[in-house]
Design an enzyme around this catalytic site. Structure first.
Site, PDB file in Angstrom:
ATOM      1  N   TYR A  38      -3.735   1.280  16.229  1.00  0.00           N
ATOM      2  CA  TYR A  38      -2.262   1.630  16.429  1.00  0.00           C
ATOM      3  C   TYR A  38      -2.364   1.388  18.052  1.00  0.00           C
ATOM      4  CZ  TYR A  38       0.121   3.221  12.546  1.00  0.00           C
ATOM      5  OH  TYR A  38       0.053   3.422  11.065  1.00  0.00           O
TER       6      TYR A  38
ATOM      7  N   ASN B 299      -7.116   1.431   9.949  1.00  0.00           N
ATOM      8  CA  ASN B 299      -6.215   1.673  10.488  1.00  0.00           C
ATOM      9  C   ASN B 299      -5.978   1.413  12.321  1.00  0.00           C
ATOM     10  OD1 ASN B 299      -5.594   2.522   7.925  1.00  0.00           O
ATOM     11  ND2 ASN B 299      -4.755   4.615   8.443  1.00  0.00           N
TER      12      ASN B 299
ATOM     13  N   GLU C 117      -7.141   8.051   6.473  1.00  0.00           N
ATOM     14  CA  GLU C 117      -6.980   9.086   8.180  1.00  0.00           C
ATOM     15  C   GLU C 117      -7.903  10.237   7.767  1.00  0.00           C
ATOM     16  OE1 GLU C 117      -4.138   8.558  10.742  1.00  0.00           O
ATOM     17  OE2 GLU C 117      -3.958   6.674  10.654  1.00  0.00           O
TER      18      GLU C 117
ATOM     19  N   ARG D 233       0.588  -1.234  -0.012  1.00  0.00           N
ATOM     20  CA  ARG D 233       0.048   0.059  -0.264  1.00  0.00           C
ATOM     21  C   ARG D 233       1.086   1.516  -0.155  1.00  0.00           C
ATOM     22  NH1 ARG D 233      -2.344   2.945   4.727  1.00  0.00           N
ATOM     23  NH2 ARG D 233      -3.952   4.552   3.823  1.00  0.00           N
TER      24      ARG D 233
ATOM     25  N   HIS E 243      -3.436  10.656   1.083  1.00  0.00           N
ATOM     26  CA  HIS E 243      -2.432  10.568   1.556  1.00  0.00           C
ATOM     27  C   HIS E 243      -2.047  12.511   2.560  1.00  0.00           C
ATOM     28  CE1 HIS E 243      -0.771   7.308   5.084  1.00  0.00           C
ATOM     29  NE2 HIS E 243      -0.382   8.616   5.681  1.00  0.00           N
TER      30      HIS E 243
ATOM     31  N   GLU F 133      -3.586  -0.106   7.977  1.00  0.00           N
ATOM     32  CA  GLU F 133      -2.206  -0.011   8.655  1.00  0.00           C
ATOM     33  C   GLU F 133      -2.692  -0.536  10.826  1.00  0.00           C
ATOM     34  OE1 GLU F 133      -1.199   4.116   9.192  1.00  0.00           O
ATOM     35  OE2 GLU F 133      -1.842   4.615   7.291  1.00  0.00           O
TER      36      GLU F 133
HETATM   37  C1  GBH Z   1      -0.909   6.729  10.781  1.00  0.00           C
HETATM   38  O1  GBH Z   1      -1.723   7.677  11.871  1.00  0.00           O
HETATM   39  C2  GBH Z   1      -0.682   7.885  10.119  1.00  0.00           C
HETATM   40  O2  GBH Z   1      -1.899   6.990   8.316  1.00  0.00           O
HETATM   41  C3  GBH Z   1       0.398   7.050   9.211  1.00  0.00           C
HETATM   42  O3  GBH Z   1       0.955   8.154   8.491  1.00  0.00           O
HETATM   43  C4  GBH Z   1       1.888   7.848   9.814  1.00  0.00           C
HETATM   44  O4  GBH Z   1       3.353   7.286  10.309  1.00  0.00           O
HETATM   45  C5  GBH Z   1       1.547   6.790  10.981  1.00  0.00           C
HETATM   46  O5  GBH Z   1      -0.261   6.146  11.653  1.00  0.00           O
HETATM   47  C6  GBH Z   1       1.827   6.600  12.498  1.00  0.00           C
HETATM   48  O6  GBH Z   1       2.209   7.701  13.127  1.00  0.00           O
HETATM   49  O7  GBH Z   1       0.332  12.925  18.979  1.00  0.00           O
HETATM   50  O8  GBH Z   1      -1.749  12.552  20.971  1.00  0.00           O
HETATM   51  O9  GBH Z   1      -1.583  14.200  19.735  1.00  0.00           O
HETATM   52  C7  GBH Z   1      -1.998   6.954  13.377  1.00  0.00           C
HETATM   53  C8  GBH Z   1      -3.147   7.214  13.585  1.00  0.00           C
HETATM   54  C9  GBH Z   1      -3.448  10.012  14.430  1.00  0.00           C
HETATM   55  C10 GBH Z   1      -1.895   8.813  15.544  1.00  0.00           C
HETATM   56  C11 GBH Z   1      -3.203  10.982  15.137  1.00  0.00           C
HETATM   57  C12 GBH Z   1      -1.222  10.047  16.297  1.00  0.00           C
HETATM   58  C13 GBH Z   1      -2.089  12.276  16.912  1.00  0.00           C
HETATM   59  C14 GBH Z   1      -1.836  11.523  18.627  1.00  0.00           C
HETATM   60  N1  GBH Z   1      -2.812   9.102  14.264  1.00  0.00           N
HETATM   61  N2  GBH Z   1      -1.883  10.405  16.195  1.00  0.00           N
HETATM   62  S1  GBH Z   1      -1.360  13.184  19.556  1.00  0.00           S
END
Ligand code: GBH
Length: 476
Positions: free
Chosen positions: A307, A305, A164, A74, A119, A372
């Site tokens: 995490y 996605n 996202e 992807r 993106h 993701e």
């Molecule tokens: C993804 O976002 C992205 O799609 C990707 O590009 C990125 O590299 C990857 O994850 C890893 O970050 O610091 O508390 O303000 C994941 C979702 C949402 C995670 C916003 C980080 C910021 C939180 N993201 N978040 S904060």
């Protein structure tokens, strides 16, 4: 552990890996703009000017993807690389050729491309007229998507329109990402509204003009898992569900629910707070009946996605107005969840299973592709934290499929390579493969987790891995 035809994939995004920010006719994006204008926006004052240099090294990347046994890759198309000022008036053919070559290289190696159309690297020319805040972006995006389909639809069968939308809104309402605006509780909802319309336009355009290519389309939605802070407290249980509705439901409900439109709890809370603030109109825009119908059902699968997770309790937090204030949810982490290099990412694998079940229950068990999932280290090759993370999350995923009946068809590791991690620069690394950002040729070295995942994909189990990991741990 996983069904026979289950797809393992891995991913990147254009600005995070390509580099070549001003080469071969590429236009300027909002990320190029912000990193050069305000280096302090990035933790280590770095930028994506060269990044992992995948613009030049894509063949090496494809070999890594293949070597690890992934059947899909992807990646995203940089809008200003193909259309420098955002409009189809000027087409940058060398930029288009880069993606043609990448797609051909993948297909020649039996790797299916999944292409993300957007993106986050919006052409700066479009930001100058407001970017996602201006509803004209919906037409601009439709034309861009039309162009991309016209060039690549014959070879690409898997499409993500937008990555996202929730994260994108924080660039307008919370300054987390470019363009770095802070219109809390206003800009975020406006951007979200246009993002949903833009996605739907692109989806409908494909179905009316390109359906003969039989591609599958969706938009990737990011969601944390939500735990009630106190599992026995009714109010915390409601807070956890409200958090799911505010983060995931905001974008999922209009597209995946039976009746479409925003989730009732989001609608009601923002309307109520807006009225309390003395406003004539709700800060959350309304869809017309036709718009609700246009957006509803614009998916061929659910792209998730995921995490990490949050503990939720009710309470006021954040500025007035703001999305977090509207949600009336205060989040925290459980101390027992192991950390990663990212402050927002703690290891809570059961939360993954919870999210998958939440989607199953709320949206009638759609086909889900996890687009993701991954873990950040701090510049390591011996990344045991990532191996533990992947083990935990893959186990919960297999339980969701085999025990809960969630209809998950694919899983994607973010990321194949260490890359430019947005505001964190190169201080947080998500790669299965290490990249030396100080070497001119951006040397790639497989981390321990790369060996782990390769074996796992091949054998569809952790069993033999178990011993090997311990042995490896001892040798090091
Ligand atoms: C993804 O976002 C992205 O799609 C990707 O590009 C990125 O590299 C990857 O994850 C890893 O970050 O610091 O508390 O303000 C994941 C979702 C949402 C995670 C916003 C980080 C910021 C939180 N993201 N978040 S904060």
């Amino acid at each position: 552990m996983f069904p026979k035809d289950f797809i393992f994939s891995t991913s990147t995004a254009a600005y995070q890996v390509e580099g070549a920010w001003n080469e071969s006719g590429k236009g300027v994006s909002i990320w190029d703009d912000i990193v050069h204008r305000d280096p302090s926006f990035i933790a280590d004052r770095s930028n994506g000017d060269t990044a992992a240099d995948s613009f030049h090294l894509y063949k090496e990347d494809v070999q890594l993807v293949k070597h690890l046994g992934f059947r899909m890759y992807r990646f995203s198309i940089s809008w200003p690389r193909v259309l420098p000022d955002g409009s189809t008036k000027f087409i940058n053919e060398p930029g288009v050729k880069y993606y043609e070559d990448l797609i051909d290289e993948l297909l020649a190696n039996d790797i299916a491309p999944m292409v993300t159309i957007y993106h986050w690297d919006l052409p700066q020319m479009l930001q100058q007229k407001g970017g996602w805040l201006n509803s004209t972006i919906v037409d601009d995006f439709e034309k861009y998507a039309d162009f991309v389909f016209s060039r690549f639809a014959s070879k690409v069968k898997w499409w993500i329109t937008i990555n996202e939308p929730f994260s994108i809104t924080t660039g307008y309402g919370g300054d987390d990402y470019a363009p770095g605006l802070t219109m809390h509780g206003i800009g975020d909802y406006l951007a979200g509204h246009n993002l949903l319309k833009a996605h739907a336009r692109a989806y409908r355009l494909y179905k009316s003009k390109y359906s003969k290519f039989e591609g599958k389309l969706s938009l990737s939605l990011d969601a944390n898992g939500a735990y009630p802070k106190d599992e026995t407290n009714e109010e915390d249980i409601r807070a956890a569900n409200r958090f799911m509705e505010f983060e995931l439901g905001w974008f999922a409900h209009p597209v995946f629910s039976r009746y479409g439109n925003y989730p009732a709890v989001l609608r009601d809370r923002v309307d109520l707070n807006s009225a309390r603030e003395g406003r004539d109109d709700s800060r959350l825009p309304y869809f017309t009946k036709d718009e609700i119908e246009e957006i509803r059902g614009t998916y061929d699968f659910f792209a998730l996605n995921h995490y990490s997770s949050r503990l939720c309790t009710s309470g006021k937090t954040g500025p007035t107005p703001s999305w977090s204030r509207d949600s009336n949810v205060v989040t925290s982490f459980n101390d027992s969840w192991p950390p990663s290099q990212s402050s927002w990412l703690k290891v809570a694998p059961e939360g993954f299973r919870k999210v998958l079940n939440w989607i199953k229950t709320n949206y009638d068990n759609p086909e889900v592709f996890v687009t993701e999932n991954g873990f950040s280290d701090y510049n390591q090759l011996h990344d045991l934290g990532r191996i533990d993370y992947l083990k935990g999350y893959l186990s919960e995923l297999s339980k969701a499929i085999n025990e809960d009946g969630c209809n998950v068809i694919g899983y994607t590791v973010w990321s194949i390579l260490d890359n430019f991690e947005w505001r964190a620069g190169y201080t947080e690394r998500f790669g299965l493969v290490h990249v030396d950002f100080n070497s001119p040729n951006r040397t790639r070295t497989m981390k321990q987790s790369a060996t782990f995942i390769k074996k796992f994909i091949k054998e569809n189990s952790f069993d033999s891995n178990e011993n090997e990991i311990q042995v490896m741990y001892k040798t090091w």
